[in-house]
Design an enzyme around this catalytic site. Sequence first.
Site, PDB file in Angstrom:
ATOM      1  N   ASN A 155       0.875  -1.133   0.082  1.00 27.33           N
ATOM      2  CA  ASN A 155      -0.143  -0.164  -0.156  1.00 27.33           C
ATOM      3  C   ASN A 155       0.976   1.187   0.006  1.00 27.33           C
ATOM      4  O   ASN A 155       1.607   1.652   1.034  1.00 27.33           O
ATOM      5  CB  ASN A 155      -0.814  -0.018   1.324  1.00 27.33           C
ATOM      6  CG  ASN A 155      -1.746   1.244   1.533  1.00 27.33           C
ATOM      7  OD1 ASN A 155      -1.804   1.872   0.683  1.00 27.33           O
ATOM      8  ND2 ASN A 155      -2.041   1.513   2.547  1.00 27.33           N
ATOM      9  N   TRP A 156       1.051   1.814  -1.256  1.00 27.48           N
ATOM     10  CA  TRP A 156       1.878   3.154  -1.218  1.00 27.48           C
ATOM     11  C   TRP A 156       1.175   4.380  -0.499  1.00 27.48           C
ATOM     12  O   TRP A 156       2.013   5.510  -0.582  1.00 27.48           O
ATOM     13  CB  TRP A 156       2.169   3.470  -2.748  1.00 27.48           C
ATOM     14  CG  TRP A 156       2.978   1.992  -3.449  1.00 27.48           C
ATOM     15  CD1 TRP A 156       3.437   0.957  -2.882  1.00 27.48           C
ATOM     16  CD2 TRP A 156       3.495   2.316  -4.579  1.00 27.48           C
ATOM     17  NE1 TRP A 156       4.104   0.276  -3.858  1.00 27.48           N
ATOM     18  CE2 TRP A 156       4.182   0.930  -4.972  1.00 27.48           C
ATOM     19  CE3 TRP A 156       3.373   3.354  -5.662  1.00 27.48           C
ATOM     20  CZ2 TRP A 156       4.867   0.844  -6.318  1.00 27.48           C
ATOM     21  CZ3 TRP A 156       4.202   2.978  -7.023  1.00 27.48           C
ATOM     22  CH2 TRP A 156       4.729   1.902  -7.171  1.00 27.48           C
ATOM     23  N   HIS A 184      -9.306   0.740   5.264  1.00 26.42           N
ATOM     24  CA  HIS A 184      -8.065   1.108   5.879  1.00 26.42           C
ATOM     25  C   HIS A 184      -8.288   1.701   7.177  1.00 26.42           C
ATOM     26  O   HIS A 184      -8.937   2.823   7.004  1.00 26.42           O
ATOM     27  CB  HIS A 184      -6.952   1.491   4.745  1.00 26.42           C
ATOM     28  CG  HIS A 184      -5.689   1.765   5.617  1.00 26.42           C
ATOM     29  ND1 HIS A 184      -5.022   2.448   6.179  1.00 26.42           N
ATOM     30  CD2 HIS A 184      -4.512   0.548   4.992  1.00 26.42           C
ATOM     31  CE1 HIS A 184      -3.958   2.358   6.494  1.00 26.42           C
ATOM     32  NE2 HIS A 184      -3.505   1.010   5.860  1.00 26.42           N
ATOM     33  N   GLU A 215      -6.728   4.268   8.235  1.00 19.43           N
ATOM     34  CA  GLU A 215      -6.475   5.850   7.854  1.00 19.43           C
ATOM     35  C   GLU A 215      -7.758   6.400   7.450  1.00 19.43           C
ATOM     36  O   GLU A 215      -8.220   7.589   7.639  1.00 19.43           O
ATOM     37  CB  GLU A 215      -5.108   5.853   6.825  1.00 19.43           C
ATOM     38  CG  GLU A 215      -4.013   5.696   7.661  1.00 19.43           C
ATOM     39  CD  GLU A 215      -2.842   5.332   6.981  1.00 19.43           C
ATOM     40  OE1 GLU A 215      -2.761   5.239   5.676  1.00 19.43           O
ATOM     41  OE2 GLU A 215      -1.693   4.798   7.393  1.00 19.43           O
ATOM     42  N   GLU A 236      -5.365  -5.334  10.719  1.00 24.25           N
ATOM     43  CA  GLU A 236      -3.901  -4.356  10.743  1.00 24.25           C
ATOM     44  C   GLU A 236      -4.440  -3.572  12.225  1.00 24.25           C
ATOM     45  O   GLU A 236      -5.212  -2.871  12.223  1.00 24.25           O
ATOM     46  CB  GLU A 236      -4.195  -3.256   9.567  1.00 24.25           C
ATOM     47  CG  GLU A 236      -3.932  -4.089   8.385  1.00 24.25           C
ATOM     48  CD  GLU A 236      -3.133  -2.654   7.465  1.00 24.25           C
ATOM     49  OE1 GLU A 236      -2.029  -2.913   6.892  1.00 24.25           O
ATOM     50  OE2 GLU A 236      -4.116  -2.041   7.218  1.00 24.25           O
ATOM     51  N   GLY A 268       2.353   1.915  10.852  1.00 24.43           N
ATOM     52  CA  GLY A 268       3.363   3.133  10.681  1.00 24.43           C
ATOM     53  C   GLY A 268       4.418   3.566  11.909  1.00 24.43           C
ATOM     54  O   GLY A 268       4.739   4.678  12.081  1.00 24.43           O
ATOM     55  N   SER A 311       3.568  -2.350  10.290  1.00 21.99           N
ATOM     56  CA  SER A 311       5.041  -2.384  10.373  1.00 21.99           C
ATOM     57  C   SER A 311       5.536  -3.670  10.065  1.00 21.99           C
ATOM     58  O   SER A 311       6.843  -3.956  10.510  1.00 21.99           O
ATOM     59  CB  SER A 311       5.568  -1.759  12.050  1.00 21.99           C
ATOM     60  OG  SER A 311       4.960  -0.755  12.080  1.00 21.99           O
ATOM     61  N   GLY A 317       2.924  -1.309   4.302  1.00 25.43           N
ATOM     62  CA  GLY A 317       2.953   0.133   3.930  1.00 25.43           C
ATOM     63  C   GLY A 317       4.241   0.694   3.857  1.00 25.43           C
ATOM     64  O   GLY A 317       4.796   0.625   2.533  1.00 25.43           O
ATOM     65  N   GLY A 318       4.864   1.276   4.767  1.00 28.69           N
ATOM     66  CA  GLY A 318       6.081   1.911   4.501  1.00 28.69           C
ATOM     67  C   GLY A 318       7.268   1.103   3.873  1.00 28.69           C
ATOM     68  O   GLY A 318       7.997   1.734   2.848  1.00 28.69           O
TER      69      GLY A 318
HETATM   70  C1  PEP Z   1      -0.583   0.076   5.925  1.00 31.31           C
HETATM   71  O1  PEP Z   1      -0.642   0.979   5.690  1.00 31.31           O
HETATM   72  O2  PEP Z   1      -1.595  -0.868   5.756  1.00 31.31           O
HETATM   73  C2  PEP Z   1       0.513  -0.455   6.752  1.00 31.31           C
HETATM   74  C3  PEP Z   1       0.242  -1.655   7.469  1.00 31.31           C
HETATM   75  O3  PEP Z   1       1.366   0.517   6.964  1.00 31.31           O
HETATM   76  P1  PEP Z   1       2.844  -0.048   7.609  1.00 31.31           P
HETATM   77  O4  PEP Z   1       3.339  -1.414   6.989  1.00 31.31           O
HETATM   78  O5  PEP Z   1       3.821   1.286   7.296  1.00 31.31           O
HETATM   79  O6  PEP Z   1       2.631   0.015   9.178  1.00 31.31           O
END
Ligand code: PEP
Length: 252
Positions: A9-10, A96, A98, A168, A174, A214, A235-236
């Site tokens: 997921n960018w 998600h 966010e 998640e 993040g 993460s 994500g990251g």
């Molecule tokens: C995400 O945005 O779905 C996510 C899991 O982010 P990160 O890997 O950066 O925690």
Amino acid sequence: MRRCFIAGNWKMNKTVAESLALVRELRGAVSMVRDRVEVAIAPPFTALQAVAKALEDSNIGLAAQNCHFEGSGAFTGEVAAPMLKEVGCSWVILGHSERRQYFGETDEGVNKRIGAVVKAGMLPIVCVGETLAEREGGKTLEVVTRQVKGCLAGYSAVQGEKFVLAYEPVWAIGTGKTATSRQAQEVHAHIRMLLKEQWGAGVADQVRIQYGGSVKADNAAELLGMPDIDGALVGGASLKVADFAAIVKAKG
Ligand code: PEP
């Protein structure tokens, strides 16, 4: 046997030019897992069409990060599922944290969006997860139960067998804090039990449940080694070719 599914997921990162540069490297970096691991990336809307072309003949699928629940209409600033299908998306990430936290999305809204995604011929990646306060209050399974039931209500076993869920924990997204493999497995097993209640054991056994929060090269293997963790939503680390490729290869 559930095939491991790693999706990147960018988020709101990468211009079209930057996206294409990343994809050029990524194609080679993950090509060797072709049969063992399914891989997808979710660039921002503006880059989807160009990235779809750049992914032709690769083993990387295309996902969008959200969509509206109506097929078209007066919804300024929104993007409809058929538009995403047209530019080459196979998957849409829905619910998600966010989106829930900053844009007020609810289980009911996710439930409607799933319908739009399915109608357009794509598949949803449905995200659920508890906040830190909810975990510390001992409410994790209660919250996840409400989210899973609310998001999936009304969908049949035939529709659901190809859905992907992503657990998640909000406190792990993040933040650099990852759920331990035991914490994650406990929730994944619970989600699978909920799927069994709704769709029966055969379908529950097929549905893939990704872990997200993460995920990095150094914790992926342990998480992916748990019996009910069937992949990762990243994500990251999905913005760095070497890190994402290491996660894709972590399943062994
Ligand atoms: C995400 O945005 O779905 C996510 C899991 O982010 P990160 O890997 O950066 O925690």
